[in-house]
Design a protein around this motif. Structure first.
Motif, PDB file in Angstrom:
ATOM      1  N   GLU A  88       0.836  -1.210   0.000  1.00  0.00           N
ATOM      2  CA  GLU A  88       0.000   0.000   0.000  1.00  0.00           C
ATOM      3  C   GLU A  88       0.866   1.253   0.000  1.00  0.00           C
ATOM      4  O   GLU A  88       0.609   2.201  -0.757  1.00  0.00           O
ATOM      5  CB  GLU A  88      -0.910   0.008   1.232  1.00  0.00           C
ATOM      6  CG  GLU A  88      -2.020  -1.020   1.212  1.00  0.00           C
ATOM      7  CD  GLU A  88      -2.879  -0.942   2.456  1.00  0.00           C
ATOM      8  OE1 GLU A  88      -4.121  -0.962   2.328  1.00  0.00           O
ATOM      9  OE2 GLU A  88      -2.321  -0.837   3.568  1.00  0.00           O
ATOM     10  N   VAL A  89       1.878   1.259   0.860  1.00  0.00           N
ATOM     11  CA  VAL A  89       2.761   2.425   0.937  1.00  0.00           C
ATOM     12  C   VAL A  89       3.509   2.606  -0.370  1.00  0.00           C
ATOM     13  O   VAL A  89       3.640   3.738  -0.873  1.00  0.00           O
ATOM     14  CB  VAL A  89       3.748   2.275   2.114  1.00  0.00           C
ATOM     15  CG1 VAL A  89       4.785   3.399   2.089  1.00  0.00           C
ATOM     16  CG2 VAL A  89       3.001   2.281   3.446  1.00  0.00           C
ATOM     17  N   LEU A  90       4.001   1.526  -0.947  1.00  0.00           N
ATOM     18  CA  LEU A  90       4.723   1.601  -2.217  1.00  0.00           C
ATOM     19  C   LEU A  90       3.862   2.209  -3.310  1.00  0.00           C
ATOM     20  O   LEU A  90       4.328   3.045  -4.096  1.00  0.00           O
ATOM     21  CB  LEU A  90       5.206   0.209  -2.628  1.00  0.00           C
ATOM     22  CG  LEU A  90       5.928   0.108  -3.970  1.00  0.00           C
ATOM     23  CD1 LEU A  90       7.194   0.967  -3.975  1.00  0.00           C
ATOM     24  CD2 LEU A  90       6.279  -1.354  -4.266  1.00  0.00           C
ATOM     25  N   ALA A  91       2.598   1.808  -3.370  1.00  0.00           N
ATOM     26  CA  ALA A  91       1.695   2.332  -4.399  1.00  0.00           C
ATOM     27  C   ALA A  91       1.521   3.838  -4.246  1.00  0.00           C
ATOM     28  O   ALA A  91       1.478   4.578  -5.248  1.00  0.00           O
ATOM     29  CB  ALA A  91       0.342   1.633  -4.314  1.00  0.00           C
ATOM     30  N   GLU A  99       1.272  12.901   3.424  1.00  0.00           N
ATOM     31  CA  GLU A  99       0.071  12.566   2.658  1.00  0.00           C
ATOM     32  C   GLU A  99      -0.246  11.084   2.750  1.00  0.00           C
ATOM     33  O   GLU A  99      -1.412  10.683   2.849  1.00  0.00           O
ATOM     34  CB  GLU A  99       0.259  12.977   1.198  1.00  0.00           C
ATOM     35  CG  GLU A  99       0.400  14.473   0.998  1.00  0.00           C
ATOM     36  CD  GLU A  99       0.803  14.838  -0.415  1.00  0.00           C
ATOM     37  OE1 GLU A  99       0.191  15.755  -0.987  1.00  0.00           O
ATOM     38  OE2 GLU A  99       1.740  14.214  -0.971  1.00  0.00           O
ATOM     39  N   ILE A 100       0.807  10.255   2.722  1.00  0.00           N
ATOM     40  CA  ILE A 100       0.605   8.814   2.863  1.00  0.00           C
ATOM     41  C   ILE A 100       0.043   8.495   4.242  1.00  0.00           C
ATOM     42  O   ILE A 100      -0.871   7.673   4.391  1.00  0.00           O
ATOM     43  CB  ILE A 100       1.925   8.054   2.633  1.00  0.00           C
ATOM     44  CG1 ILE A 100       2.389   8.237   1.190  1.00  0.00           C
ATOM     45  CG2 ILE A 100       1.763   6.565   2.950  1.00  0.00           C
ATOM     46  CD1 ILE A 100       3.769   7.652   0.915  1.00  0.00           C
ATOM     47  N   ALA A 101       0.592   9.156   5.266  1.00  0.00           N
ATOM     48  CA  ALA A 101       0.113   8.937   6.629  1.00  0.00           C
ATOM     49  C   ALA A 101      -1.367   9.278   6.748  1.00  0.00           C
ATOM     50  O   ALA A 101      -2.141   8.543   7.378  1.00  0.00           O
ATOM     51  CB  ALA A 101       0.941   9.779   7.601  1.00  0.00           C
ATOM     52  N   GLN A 102      -1.746  10.381   6.126  1.00  0.00           N
ATOM     53  CA  GLN A 102      -3.152  10.787   6.180  1.00  0.00           C
ATOM     54  C   GLN A 102      -4.038   9.810   5.427  1.00  0.00           C
ATOM     55  O   GLN A 102      -5.110   9.431   5.904  1.00  0.00           O
ATOM     56  CB  GLN A 102      -3.302  12.193   5.601  1.00  0.00           C
ATOM     57  CG  GLN A 102      -4.725  12.747   5.691  1.00  0.00           C
ATOM     58  CD  GLN A 102      -4.805  14.168   5.182  1.00  0.00           C
ATOM     59  OE1 GLN A 102      -3.991  14.600   4.375  1.00  0.00           O
ATOM     60  NE2 GLN A 102      -5.789  14.923   5.653  1.00  0.00           N
ATOM     61  N   ARG A 103      -3.574   9.376   4.267  1.00  0.00           N
ATOM     62  CA  ARG A 103      -4.367   8.460   3.436  1.00  0.00           C
ATOM     63  C   ARG A 103      -4.581   7.108   4.131  1.00  0.00           C
ATOM     64  O   ARG A 103      -5.673   6.541   4.060  1.00  0.00           O
ATOM     65  CB  ARG A 103      -3.665   8.261   2.093  1.00  0.00           C
ATOM     66  CG  ARG A 103      -4.422   7.386   1.091  1.00  0.00           C
ATOM     67  CD  ARG A 103      -5.490   8.155   0.359  1.00  0.00           C
ATOM     68  NE  ARG A 103      -4.930   9.216  -0.464  1.00  0.00           N
ATOM     69  CZ  ARG A 103      -4.550   9.049  -1.740  1.00  0.00           C
ATOM     70  NH1 ARG A 103      -4.655   7.851  -2.315  1.00  0.00           N
ATOM     71  NH2 ARG A 103      -4.085  10.069  -2.437  1.00  0.00           N
ATOM     72  N   LEU A 104      -3.538   6.615   4.791  1.00  0.00           N
ATOM     73  CA  LEU A 104      -3.603   5.282   5.402  1.00  0.00           C
ATOM     74  C   LEU A 104      -3.894   5.330   6.909  1.00  0.00           C
ATOM     75  O   LEU A 104      -3.898   4.281   7.562  1.00  0.00           O
ATOM     76  CB  LEU A 104      -2.292   4.529   5.158  1.00  0.00           C
ATOM     77  CG  LEU A 104      -1.930   4.258   3.700  1.00  0.00           C
ATOM     78  CD1 LEU A 104      -0.602   3.514   3.615  1.00  0.00           C
ATOM     79  CD2 LEU A 104      -3.038   3.465   3.006  1.00  0.00           C
TER      80      LEU A 104
END
Length: 214
Positions: A162-165, A175-180
């Motif tokens: 998920e993080v890689l994507a 932004e990744i932290a917020q999304r996940l």
């Protein structure tokens, strides 16, 4: 600790502007300047800078070859490539040569100073639009990053996938932290683990790995 900065650009006004900007930050010390790639390689050996601000387009030895030569002699040096909006052809080669980040020359003073500090701290500063263009170019060309060919994506956890994507989409850690719905520190840990598992050495190589065909 004061960060030793070395400025490389064939335009005197650009070098002068970068020097004046760095001199506004008490944590930075400009240890030298160079107008050519060959001078940059020679002086970097003498001046032992922590961070090199490297222009990519220069007559003779360009910034890409200079970056590779500097890092071959002093691998701990952090080279930040300075780019322009029409310099896309040089971006991935500079990354392959070992540049730790890309900053556009007309970035805000605050972003440029922050980028130098991030590079010195071992991070990979990228102007968001430059990162997006590198990824778009890699997607179009289906270019594989160095050292990643033998890595099997099956070795990644579901969360790492998920993080890689999201890294491949050009999202920053926040932004990744917020999304996940994760903490930023957790995201940084995942990114570090992903680099180790994929054999990539910086965020752009990791992003390119994420979009390469399987």
């Amino acid at each position: 600790m004061t960060i030793r900065v070395f400025i490389v650009d064939d335009q005197h006004l650009v070098r002068a502007g970068l020097r004046m900007l760095c001199e506004t930050d008490d944590g930075l010390a400009v240890v030298g300047e160079a107008a050519t790639g060959s001078d940059a390689v020679r002086l970097a050996e003498q001046l032992t800078p922590d961070v090199v601000l490297m222009d990519l387009r220069m007559p003779g030895m360009d910034g890409i070859r200079a970056t590779a030569a500097i890092l071959a002699a002093r691998p701990a040096t952090r080279v930040v490539a300075l780019t322009t909006f029409d310099d896309d052809d040089h971006l991935y080669p500079a990354l392959a040569a070992g540049a730790c980040g890309f900053l556009v020359k007309d970035a805000s003073p605050a972003d440029l100073l922050q980028g130098i500090h991030r590079a010195a701290a071992g991070d990979h500063p990228f102007s968001p639009d430059v990162l997006r263009r590198v990824l778009d170019s890699a997607l179009a060309a289906r270019t594989s990053p160095p050292q990643a060919e033998a890595v099997a994506p099956s070795g990644l956890t579901a969360r790492e996938v998920e993080v890689l994507a999201l890294v491949a989409e050009g999202l920053a850690n926040a932004e990744i932290a917020q999304r996940l719905h994760l903490g930023i520190t957790t995201v940084k840990t995942h990114v570090t683990n992903l680099m180790a598992k994929t054999g990539t050495t910086n965020r752009v190589q990791l992003a390119v790995f994420g979009i390469r065909p399987r």
